[in-house]
Design a protein around this motif. Structure first.
Motif, PDB file in Angstrom:
ATOM      1  N   ARG A  37       0.813  -1.217   0.000  1.00 47.07           N
ATOM      2  CA  ARG A  37       0.000   0.000   0.000  1.00 47.07           C
ATOM      3  C   ARG A  37       0.845   1.266   0.000  1.00 47.07           C
ATOM      4  NH1 ARG A  37      -3.133  -3.446   3.576  1.00 47.07           N
ATOM      5  NH2 ARG A  37      -5.021  -4.071   2.444  1.00 47.07           N
ATOM      6  N   SER A  63     -11.972   6.282 -11.577  1.00 46.40           N
ATOM      7  CA  SER A  63     -11.904   5.721 -10.233  1.00 46.40           C
ATOM      8  C   SER A  63     -12.873   6.452  -9.317  1.00 46.40           C
ATOM      9  CB  SER A  63     -10.476   5.844  -9.683  1.00 46.40           C
ATOM     10  OG  SER A  63     -10.430   5.522  -8.318  1.00 46.40           O
ATOM     11  N   GLN A  65     -12.473   6.654  -6.087  1.00 42.11           N
ATOM     12  CA  GLN A  65     -11.653   7.311  -5.058  1.00 42.11           C
ATOM     13  C   GLN A  65     -10.293   7.622  -5.676  1.00 42.11           C
ATOM     14  OE1 GLN A  65     -12.807   8.037  -2.048  1.00 42.11           O
ATOM     15  NE2 GLN A  65     -14.643   6.767  -1.912  1.00 42.11           N
ATOM     16  N   ASP A  67      -7.859   9.577  -5.376  1.00 46.35           N
ATOM     17  CA  ASP A  67      -6.660   9.935  -4.618  1.00 46.35           C
ATOM     18  C   ASP A  67      -6.199   8.820  -3.687  1.00 46.35           C
ATOM     19  OD1 ASP A  67      -6.621  12.472  -5.777  1.00 46.35           O
ATOM     20  OD2 ASP A  67      -8.026  13.249  -4.290  1.00 46.35           O
ATOM     21  N   LYS A  68      -6.891   7.672  -3.703  1.00 45.43           N
ATOM     22  CA  LYS A  68      -6.576   6.598  -2.769  1.00 45.43           C
ATOM     23  C   LYS A  68      -5.952   5.399  -3.472  1.00 45.43           C
ATOM     24  CE  LYS A  68     -10.097   7.668   0.719  1.00 45.43           C
ATOM     25  NZ  LYS A  68     -11.224   7.129   1.521  1.00 45.43           N
ATOM     26  N   THR A  69      -5.081   4.707  -2.730  1.00 47.07           N
ATOM     27  CA  THR A  69      -4.472   3.480  -3.220  1.00 47.07           C
ATOM     28  C   THR A  69      -5.275   2.275  -2.724  1.00 47.07           C
ATOM     29  OG1 THR A  69      -2.258   4.426  -3.326  1.00 47.07           O
ATOM     30  CG2 THR A  69      -2.400   2.041  -3.116  1.00 47.07           C
ATOM     31  N   MET A  70      -5.475   1.310  -3.601  1.00 47.71           N
ATOM     32  CA  MET A  70      -6.199   0.086  -3.281  1.00 47.71           C
ATOM     33  C   MET A  70      -5.271  -1.100  -3.488  1.00 47.71           C
ATOM     34  SD  MET A  70      -9.479  -1.522  -5.317  1.00 47.71           S
ATOM     35  CE  MET A  70      -8.489  -1.804  -6.788  1.00 47.71           C
ATOM     36  N   ARG A 146     -11.434  -3.371   2.834  1.00 50.19           N
ATOM     37  CA  ARG A 146     -10.666  -2.273   2.236  1.00 50.19           C
ATOM     38  C   ARG A 146     -10.246  -2.625   0.808  1.00 50.19           C
ATOM     39  NH1 ARG A 146      -8.970  -3.992   6.760  1.00 50.19           N
ATOM     40  NH2 ARG A 146      -7.923  -5.994   6.580  1.00 50.19           N
ATOM     41  N   GLU A 165     -16.572   4.763   1.509  1.00 52.91           N
ATOM     42  CA  GLU A 165     -15.203   5.207   1.731  1.00 52.91           C
ATOM     43  C   GLU A 165     -14.178   4.080   1.776  1.00 52.91           C
ATOM     44  OE1 GLU A 165     -15.042   7.703   5.126  1.00 52.91           O
ATOM     45  OE2 GLU A 165     -16.243   9.311   4.222  1.00 52.91           O
ATOM     46  N   ASN A 166     -14.569   2.876   2.180  1.00 53.78           N
ATOM     47  CA  ASN A 166     -13.559   1.843   2.416  1.00 53.78           C
ATOM     48  C   ASN A 166     -13.338   0.910   1.223  1.00 53.78           C
ATOM     49  OD1 ASN A 166     -16.183   0.887   2.961  1.00 53.78           O
ATOM     50  ND2 ASN A 166     -15.400  -0.840   4.128  1.00 53.78           N
ATOM     51  N   ASN A 168     -12.393   1.081  -3.288  1.00 55.15           N
ATOM     52  CA  ASN A 168     -12.152   1.862  -4.493  1.00 55.15           C
ATOM     53  C   ASN A 168     -12.596   1.017  -5.675  1.00 55.15           C
ATOM     54  OD1 ASN A 168     -11.349   3.888  -6.209  1.00 55.15           O
ATOM     55  ND2 ASN A 168      -9.242   3.980  -5.465  1.00 55.15           N
ATOM     56  N   THR A 207      -3.840   2.631  -8.127  1.00 55.20           N
ATOM     57  CA  THR A 207      -3.272   3.915  -7.733  1.00 55.20           C
ATOM     58  C   THR A 207      -3.874   5.036  -8.580  1.00 55.20           C
ATOM     59  OG1 THR A 207      -1.467   4.057  -9.358  1.00 55.20           O
ATOM     60  CG2 THR A 207      -1.105   2.634  -7.430  1.00 55.20           C
TER      61      THR A 207
END
Length: 301
Positions: A37, A63, A65, A67-70, A146, A165-166, A168, A207
């Motif tokens: 991660r 995506s 989300q 700005d978030k990494t999955m 997640r 939120e949890n 992507n 990403t």
């Protein structure tokens, strides 16, 4: 045929020597997922590229989300345009022989576990190609905690999904239509996502730059190489800022004195604390060999 067949999955992933799920899917350790991660798409790509894994990255996604990494373990699904006889045969087989409920996409989501990522080849179908909506996205979040999804196709209820939120979700497009006129022809089988290929149990790294599919037997190597790159960058930026070395010295092969300085810094700096489990014997041997060859090699380095 069988969906999610353990014998097939084990046959497809012979280079993985570690733990497996009951269905045969490689189970890369949780700690590798945690460390994955922290790395970038480019850091994951490099060790794969240098080992001739040239088709492990796809970047053409939207995506939920961005700005978030999955990160998670791949559960794959392969769809084709509907042909009535094949469609009815496979749907009946799943319901009667394998006791599955609902439509094909529900079968896949019902199989998910913590830290899984659904990877779906929907042949880039968006209109009537929406693999998930709000309800199924909520189910993915509940099961994977997640994880999320990578869909070479569509989603619906996008305004609802972006508020989960949890997870992507990487997808090609959105449409209000439900999923129609498609048949799942494989589950936990090789899956093509754009120009990339994913196998069940691959580590999915999603990403802001795109998605990488890391083969399980290369996951630890990929993380270690990425962490080495990260900590060397931290050290290099610091020493450049101090004016101790030139950019040529930092950007090319390090000499033995630089390596000695780096290892001393590694032992003392708080910034290096999380990287202290890394070993550097191979790099030191190369530096010693260059040192032994004399000044001309040092200058070239």
């Amino acid at each position: 045929m069988k969906f999610d067949n353990p014998e097939d999955i084990i046959q497809l992933t012979p280079e993985w020597k570690g733990e497996r799920f009951p269905n045969g899917r490689p189970k890369v350790p949780d700690d590798i997922l945690r460390r994955m991660r922290r790395i970038t798409l480019e850091e994951a790509w490099s060790p794969l590229w240098h080992r001739n894994y040239d088709y492990q990255v796809e970047t053409e996604f939207k995506s939920t989300q961005p700005d978030k990494t999955m990160v998670g373990r791949a559960v794959t699904a392969i769809f084709a345009p509907m042909r009535p006889d094949l469609h009815e045969t496979l749907l009946k087989h799943g319901h009667e022989a394998e006791n599955r409920k609902g439509f094909f996409n529900q079968w896949v989501i019902d199989s998910l576990q913590e830290d899984d990522v659904v990877v779906v080849d929907l042949f880039d179908k968006v209109y009537k190609g929406t693999f998930i909506g709000g309800n199924l996205a909520t189910a993915i979040a509940s099961r994977t905690k997640r994880g999320g999804a990578v869909i070479w196709g569509g989603i619906r209820d996008t305004q609802q999904i972006v508020n989960i939120e949890n997870i992507n979700v990487f997808y090609r497009g959105s449409d209000p239509t439900p999923i129609r006129e498609v048949t799942m022809i494989g589950m936990n089988a090789p899956c093509q996502i754009g120009r990339a290929i994913c196998l069940p149990g691959d580590i999915v790294l999603g990403t802001p730059a795109g998605v990488a599919f890391v083969p399980p037997h290369l996951a630890e190597l990929t993380v270690v190489q990425a962490e080495k790159s990260q900590v060397r960058d931290i050290f290099g930026f610091l020493r450049l800022d101090e004016g101790r070395y030139s950019t040529a010295q930092i950007d090319s092969t390090w000499t033995l004195p630089i390596w000695q300085d780096f290892l001393s810094w590694m032992k003392q700096s708080p910034e290096a604390a999380e990287f202290r489990s890394l070993t550097w014997e191979e790099e030191l041997e190369e530096a010693r060999a260059l040192e032994a060859k004399g000044p001309s090699n040092d200058a070239r380095a």
